[in-house]
Scaffold this active site. Structure first.
Site, mmCIF file in Angstrom:
data_model
loop_
_atom_site.group_PDB
_atom_site.id
_atom_site.type_symbol
_atom_site.label_atom_id
_atom_site.label_comp_id
_atom_site.label_asym_id
_atom_site.label_seq_id
_atom_site.Cartn_x
_atom_site.Cartn_y
_atom_site.Cartn_z
ATOM 1 N N GLU A 134 -5.794 -5.108 10.247
ATOM 2 C CA GLU A 134 -4.761 -4.109 10.531
ATOM 3 C C GLU A 134 -5.091 -3.383 11.838
ATOM 4 O O GLU A 134 -5.892 -2.429 11.837
ATOM 5 C CB GLU A 134 -4.695 -3.084 9.393
ATOM 6 C CG GLU A 134 -4.399 -3.700 8.044
ATOM 7 C CD GLU A 134 -3.809 -2.661 7.101
ATOM 8 O OE1 GLU A 134 -2.666 -2.844 6.683
ATOM 9 O OE2 GLU A 134 -4.483 -1.660 6.806
ATOM 10 N N GLU A 189 -6.926 4.679 7.702
ATOM 11 C CA GLU A 189 -6.682 6.117 7.488
ATOM 12 C C GLU A 189 -7.891 6.776 6.843
ATOM 13 O O GLU A 189 -8.181 7.945 7.086
ATOM 14 C CB GLU A 189 -5.397 6.300 6.653
ATOM 15 C CG GLU A 189 -4.163 6.011 7.504
ATOM 16 C CD GLU A 189 -2.951 5.533 6.743
ATOM 17 O OE1 GLU A 189 -2.918 5.646 5.510
ATOM 18 O OE2 GLU A 189 -2.027 5.028 7.411
ATOM 19 N N HIS A 198 -9.646 1.274 4.587
ATOM 20 C CA HIS A 198 -8.371 1.421 5.292
ATOM 21 C C HIS A 198 -8.569 2.339 6.501
ATOM 22 O O HIS A 198 -9.348 3.299 6.438
ATOM 23 C CB HIS A 198 -7.307 2.009 4.346
ATOM 24 C CG HIS A 198 -5.943 1.961 4.961
ATOM 25 N ND1 HIS A 198 -5.508 2.905 5.864
ATOM 26 C CD2 HIS A 198 -4.939 1.065 4.846
ATOM 27 C CE1 HIS A 198 -4.289 2.582 6.257
ATOM 28 N NE2 HIS A 198 -3.919 1.468 5.660
ATOM 29 N N LYS A 235 0.059 4.275 -0.264
ATOM 30 C CA LYS A 235 -0.575 5.461 0.337
ATOM 31 C C LYS A 235 -0.356 6.685 -0.567
ATOM 32 O O LYS A 235 -0.388 6.552 -1.780
ATOM 33 C CB LYS A 235 -0.055 5.669 1.762
ATOM 34 C CG LYS A 235 -0.176 4.391 2.595
ATOM 35 C CD LYS A 235 0.042 4.582 4.060
ATOM 36 C CE LYS A 235 -0.152 3.244 4.756
ATOM 37 N NZ LYS A 235 -0.122 3.330 6.194
ATOM 38 N N ASN A 262 0.858 -1.186 0.000
ATOM 39 C CA ASN A 262 0.000 0.000 0.000
ATOM 40 C C ASN A 262 0.898 1.242 0.000
ATOM 41 O O ASN A 262 1.489 1.575 1.016
ATOM 42 C CB ASN A 262 -0.896 -0.041 1.251
ATOM 43 C CG ASN A 262 -1.727 1.211 1.405
ATOM 44 O OD1 ASN A 262 -1.824 2.039 0.484
ATOM 45 N ND2 ASN A 262 -2.327 1.381 2.570
ATOM 46 N N GLY A 285 1.956 2.154 10.805
ATOM 47 C CA GLY A 285 2.880 3.280 10.700
ATOM 48 C C GLY A 285 3.557 3.647 12.011
ATOM 49 O O GLY A 285 4.155 4.712 12.136
ATOM 50 N N SER A 313 3.062 -2.246 10.328
ATOM 51 C CA SER A 313 4.500 -2.268 10.608
ATOM 52 C C SER A 313 5.172 -3.601 10.253
ATOM 53 O O SER A 313 6.045 -4.079 10.980
ATOM 54 C CB SER A 313 4.779 -1.904 12.076
ATOM 55 O OG SER A 313 4.341 -0.580 12.331
HETATM 56 P P1 PGA Z 1 2.560 0.199 7.707
HETATM 57 O O1 PGA Z 1 1.121 0.422 7.039
HETATM 58 O O2 PGA Z 1 3.126 -1.085 7.156
HETATM 59 O O3 PGA Z 1 3.359 1.399 7.308
HETATM 60 O O4 PGA Z 1 2.333 0.122 9.182
HETATM 61 C C1 PGA Z 1 0.252 -0.654 6.817
HETATM 62 C C2 PGA Z 1 -1.008 -0.158 6.160
HETATM 63 O O5 PGA Z 1 -1.427 0.975 6.436
HETATM 64 O O6 PGA Z 1 -1.610 -0.862 5.339
#
Ligand code: PGA
Length: 258
Positions: free
Chosen positions: A174, A104, A102, A17, A15, A180, A219
């Site tokens: 997730e 976010e 997601h 982003k 992803n 993140g 992460s």
């Molecule tokens: P990350 O993000 O691996 O940077 O923690 C995962 C995601 O948002 O899908």
């Protein structure tokens, strides 16, 4: 996650982003393909560029078998929805699927389970593969509400999907506190939550529960991937930060192939 045992093919999805211009996406894809070696033969691989880089990424990946996902879409086909993009628009670009829900988007852009209840079947009906994201916040976990949250998200997101199509949805577990933050879930925590998600699908159809791929996200890095991916119910990962480094992402795909 051995495919021979579960019958489910490992799946690694990056992803991106809001990263990567068209030029950066082209350069990244070229490097990724050169680094993937034969690991890609044993693992399904996908990337999720921002809308503006979708067409260039589809073109650059032509013939590689690597899939391309959008990061969101509207449930409508067209209409007065400023700033939105529909399934037919994505299909025209040659996109394979779409990430929905997601955290976010849930946290910062008002995405809720009610709209996901429409988006997931809309994607399937259009011929796009949905990746439905679910996960609890830190506070919900601390309050012992993880299962309640996941139950709600999974049930609503899949509510309008007919039983015989449930297995076509990919679900990404997730935990919000792991995204993140550099603080991934422990492998046992990922296994426990993902087994629970699979059981929720099993409440609708046991056959679909065995077929549906459930990924872990939060992460994931080359140094923690093997332990997480080694859990029996974890079918792969949705990777954010580490997916924008071609060398790290290729290493993650290799870890999933083992
Ligand atoms: P990350 O993000 O691996 O940077 O923690 C995962 C995601 O948002 O899908």
């Amino acid at each position: 996650m051995p495919e021979a045992v579960s019958g489910r093919r490992p799946y690694m999805v990056g992803n991106w982003k809001m990263h990567m211009t068209i030029a950066e996406a082209r350069a990244f894809v070229e490097e990724l393909v050169s680094r993937l070696s034969s690991a890609g033969d044993h693992v399904d691989v996908g990337v999720c560029p921002p809308y503006t880089a979708l067409a260039a990424t589809v073109e650059s990946l032509d013939g590689t078998g690597i899939e391309v996902f959008a990061q969101n879409m509207s449930a409508s086909q067209h209409g007065a929805e400023t700033g939105e993009v529909s399934a037919p628009m994505l299909l025209e670009l040659g996109v394979n699927g779409v990430v929905l829900g997601h955290s976010e988007r849930r946290r910062d852009h008002g995405e809720d389970d009610r709209s996901l209840c429409e988006k997931v079947p809309a994607a399937l009906d259009a011929g796009l593969e949905p990746i439905l994201c679910v996960g609890e916040s830190e506070q919900e976990r601390d309050n012992g509400e993880m299962q309640r949250r996941l139950r709600h998200q999974v049930r609503e997101g899949l509510q309008q999907v007919p039983d015989e199509r449930l297995g076509e949805v990919t679900i990404a577990y997730e935990p919000v506190w792991a995204i993140g933050t550099g603080r991934s879930a422990a492998p046992e925590q990922a296994q426990e939550a993902i087994a629970f998600v699979r059981a929720l699908v099993g409440d609708r159809s046991e056959e679909a529960a065995q077929r549906v791929r459930v990924l872990y996200g939060g992460s994931v890095k080359p140094d923690n991937a093997a332990d997480i991916l080694g859990q029996p119910d974890v079918d792969g990962a949705l990777v954010g930060g580490a997916s924008t480094d071609a060398s790290d992402f290729a290493e993650l795909v290799a870890a999933a192939a083992r």
